[in-house]
Design a protein around this motif. Structure first.
Motif, mmCIF file in Angstrom:
data_model
loop_
_atom_site.group_PDB
_atom_site.id
_atom_site.type_symbol
_atom_site.label_atom_id
_atom_site.label_comp_id
_atom_site.label_asym_id
_atom_site.label_seq_id
_atom_site.Cartn_x
_atom_site.Cartn_y
_atom_site.Cartn_z
ATOM 1 N N ILE A 1 0.885 -1.115 0.002
ATOM 2 C CA ILE A 1 -0.082 0.108 -0.290
ATOM 3 C C ILE A 1 0.706 1.233 -0.097
ATOM 4 C CG2 ILE A 1 -1.947 -1.233 1.128
ATOM 5 C CD1 ILE A 1 -1.151 0.211 3.687
ATOM 6 N N MET A 2 2.122 1.256 0.412
ATOM 7 C CA MET A 2 2.805 2.578 0.276
ATOM 8 C C MET A 2 3.142 2.926 -0.674
ATOM 9 S SD MET A 2 5.226 1.568 3.929
ATOM 10 C CE MET A 2 6.411 2.969 4.021
ATOM 11 N N PRO A 3 3.647 2.154 -1.591
ATOM 12 C CA PRO A 3 4.014 3.038 -3.086
ATOM 13 C C PRO A 3 2.405 3.361 -3.479
ATOM 14 C CG PRO A 3 4.323 0.676 -3.137
ATOM 15 C CD PRO A 3 4.083 1.055 -1.814
ATOM 16 N N ILE B 1 -7.375 7.258 1.920
ATOM 17 C CA ILE B 1 -7.966 6.911 3.090
ATOM 18 C C ILE B 1 -8.717 5.639 3.074
ATOM 19 C CG2 ILE B 1 -9.532 7.521 4.909
ATOM 20 C CD1 ILE B 1 -6.949 8.945 4.763
ATOM 21 N N ARG B 2 -9.213 5.417 2.011
ATOM 22 C CA ARG B 2 -9.944 4.210 1.802
ATOM 23 C C ARG B 2 -9.078 2.952 1.981
ATOM 24 N NH1 ARG B 2 -11.396 0.251 -1.619
ATOM 25 N NH2 ARG B 2 -9.791 1.018 -3.563
ATOM 26 N N ILE B 3 -7.961 3.100 0.932
ATOM 27 C CA ILE B 3 -7.057 2.126 1.067
ATOM 28 C C ILE B 3 -6.397 1.804 2.526
ATOM 29 C CG2 ILE B 3 -4.720 1.380 0.333
ATOM 30 C CD1 ILE B 3 -5.171 2.424 -2.203
ATOM 31 N N TYR B 4 -6.063 2.989 3.248
ATOM 32 C CA TYR B 4 -5.670 2.841 4.425
ATOM 33 C C TYR B 4 -6.521 2.198 5.638
ATOM 34 C CZ TYR B 4 -3.837 5.036 8.864
ATOM 35 O OH TYR B 4 -3.583 5.107 10.000
ATOM 36 N N ARG B 5 -8.020 2.558 5.474
ATOM 37 C CA ARG B 5 -8.896 1.793 6.356
ATOM 38 C C ARG B 5 -8.929 0.321 6.165
ATOM 39 N NH1 ARG B 5 -13.960 5.048 7.857
ATOM 40 N NH2 ARG B 5 -14.101 3.247 9.199
ATOM 41 N N TYR C 1 2.253 4.924 7.648
ATOM 42 C CA TYR C 1 2.088 4.922 6.210
ATOM 43 C C TYR C 1 1.419 6.208 5.398
ATOM 44 C CZ TYR C 1 2.493 -0.084 7.752
ATOM 45 O OH TYR C 1 2.873 -1.027 8.590
ATOM 46 N N LEU C 2 0.384 6.678 6.499
ATOM 47 C CA LEU C 2 -0.258 7.946 5.966
ATOM 48 C C LEU C 2 0.992 9.203 5.833
ATOM 49 C CD1 LEU C 2 -3.424 8.576 7.804
ATOM 50 C CD2 LEU C 2 -3.244 8.109 5.261
#
Length: 497
Positions: A284-286, A301-305, A365-366
């Motif tokens: 997810i980071m890249p 934010i969607r990917i983060y959650r 990550y954010l």
């Protein structure tokens, strides 16, 4: 490139690497002896401490690779940056590995507390460790380019192949040449040479092609604009290494090498929880950095959650299972009652601490995606000032179990207080939804289910019965966690209907 495919490939590879590394340990202890395995644990600890020399350059090249793919910068600038970073990596590897090689005599004679292994054999093993650690560390640069290019399926397969060489193929080699530290570590050095060669070739294939009139040259100027970001990560990474590895470093000089081997075994099993979170961050980071560069904050934010829920289901369930099944798991795995008695309390404490840390790592990550690491910098500075002296003191006077309590308390406080503050500063209004919907609603039902099942007081007699009990409790825990997640339920329904 499909994010889902990258995540699945990364998880499949990481689970394989973790399980094969853990499953094979009883054979190492049986044939090499616990004292020799203590050297293997010391080797793993050295690799972690070597990351202090990273200077934030590995995450930087990964992020810049993702940004280049999003259209930020040109091919010549990226190639100049890669060459500059490659030169820095090779120089630091030479200095760090050389220094460790020169101090091998002191480490073997004065630091490690061996009783049966010959001093000359320990020193030679440490010298081979120095070379292997330096080579594996340089691989970080090439992994950064591959990860930033989102070639995670290829990288996952390659990691699995290298793990098979390191953990499995070393066994017939030791059977033929002898189960000694010398044979083990020489083989690891050969694998490290193979690893860096393949990663280098793959990275060269991914670098952008330049026009005939372009000249890359030799200059460190391309690194200068990235120094603030890189050094921030370097500091936080250094603090991370010190906080997570100080107990292992201190105990390696206090405990007899045999007891240190048992401690290392327990910590390695518990580290599987953190390993489970590794592939999701690598995937997810890249993608988040690229989306943030494109201005698509809502998708970030969607990917983060969603990623949080996924880690809570997998890593959270693993932590709960290890907490309730520390003794039967170790007995089913090793069949060694003495080992279970020494390692189970350590495994329980480190499992709880790692479970908290796997979730507490998410705000990083954010910040990585946004390119603003100041809160991560402040938090890690405070953590270093408080925790490192605590770890040194407790590990010195209370041993491995005391270090386990410090690890648990520190990560719990980090999750409860600091994560809330960072969320409030970066994305106001996010934290309570994240904590309640993406963590507590998933994890609490799983904990209750595991606790209720453990109250039945099922007596496992024998290794097979112990393994079945662990599988039952683990299966119930992860099943309840999945059913408690809205996104997981939606995914399950899509597969059923």
């Amino acid at each position: 490139m499909s994010l889902k495919r990258n995540i699945i490939a990364s998880y499949a590879s990481q689970i394989y690497v973790t399980l094969i590394g853990i499953a094979i340990l009883p054979l190492y202890i049986k044939y090499m002896g616990a004292e020799a395995y203590g050297l293997v644990g010391f080797f793993a600890m050295l690799q972690a401490w070597f990351n202090l020399l990273d200077l934030g350059l590995t995450p930087t090249i990964g992020r810049e690779t993702a940004r280049f793919r999003a259209g930020v910068g040109d091919a010549l600038g990226f190639r100049q940056l890669f060459r500059a970073l490659n030169s820095i990596f090779l120089l630091i590897a030479l200095i760090g590995g050389g220094g460790l090689f020169l101090f091998s005599g002191y480490i073997a004679e004065d630091w490690l507390k061996a009783q049966d292994l010959p001093l000359a054999e320990i020193q030679f093993a440490v010298q081979i460790m120095a070379l292997s650690v330096a080579l594996r560390w340089v691989c970080g640069l090439y992994r950064g380019v591959i990860t930033g290019s989102e070639k995670l399926v290829w990288l996952s397969v390659f990691n699995a192949v290298i793990a098979t060489f390191r953990f499995v193929l070393v066994l017939p080699v030791m059977w033929h040449f002898g189960a000694t530290p010398t044979v083990f570590f020489v083989f690891q050095l050969l694998v490290a040479i193979l690893q860096i060669t393949v990663l280098f070739v793959k990275t060269r294939c991914l670098l952008p092609v330049l026009n005939a009139h372009h000249r890359i040259g030799w200059s460190f100027a391309p690194v200068k604009p990235l120094l603030k970001f890189a050094l921030t990560i370097a500091f936080t990474s250094s603090v991370w290494v010190m906080v997570t590895q100080t107990d292992k470093l201190v105990l390696s000089g206090i405990l007899p090498l045999e007891e240190y081997g048992y401690f290392t075994l327990a910590v390695l099993v518990a580290s599987g929880i953190m390993v489970i979170g590794g592939p999701i961050s690598g995937a997810i980071m890249p993608r988040m950095a690229m989306l943030e560069a494109e201005g698509n904050s809502a998708e970030v934010i969607r990917i983060y959650r969603q990623a949080t829920q996924f880690v809570v289901i997998i890593a959270g369930s693993a932590a709960v299972t290890l907490v309730f099944c520390a003794e039967p798991l170790l007995f089913a795995w090793t069949g060694d009652a003495a080992l279970v008695k020494q390692s189970a309390p350590i495994l329980l404490l480190y499992s709880l601490g790692n479970g908290a840390l796997a979730v507490a790592a998410f705000p990083y990550y954010l910040q990585y995606a946004k390119g603003d690491m100041r809160y991560h910098l402040i938090g890690n500075a405070v953590l270093a000032v408080i925790l490192i002296p605590s770890i040194v003191y407790v590990a010195t006077y209370y041993g491995a179990v005391g270090a386990g309590y410090v690890w648990l308390i520190s990560n719990t406080l980090l999750l409860l207080f600091w994560v809330a503050y960072v969320h409030h500063k970066i994305v106001p209004g996010l934290h309570w939804q994240w904590l309640s919907n993406d963590i507590l609603k998933i994890l609490l039902p799983a904990v209750i289910a595991a606790y209720v099942l453990s109250r039945f007081n099922i007596r496992a007699e024998g290794r097979v019965h112990s393994l079945l009990y662990v599988a039952l409790l683990g299966g119930v825990t992860i099943g309840i966690a999945m059913l408690s997640s809205k996104d997981a339920r939606r995914w399950l329904l899509s597969k059923i209907t």
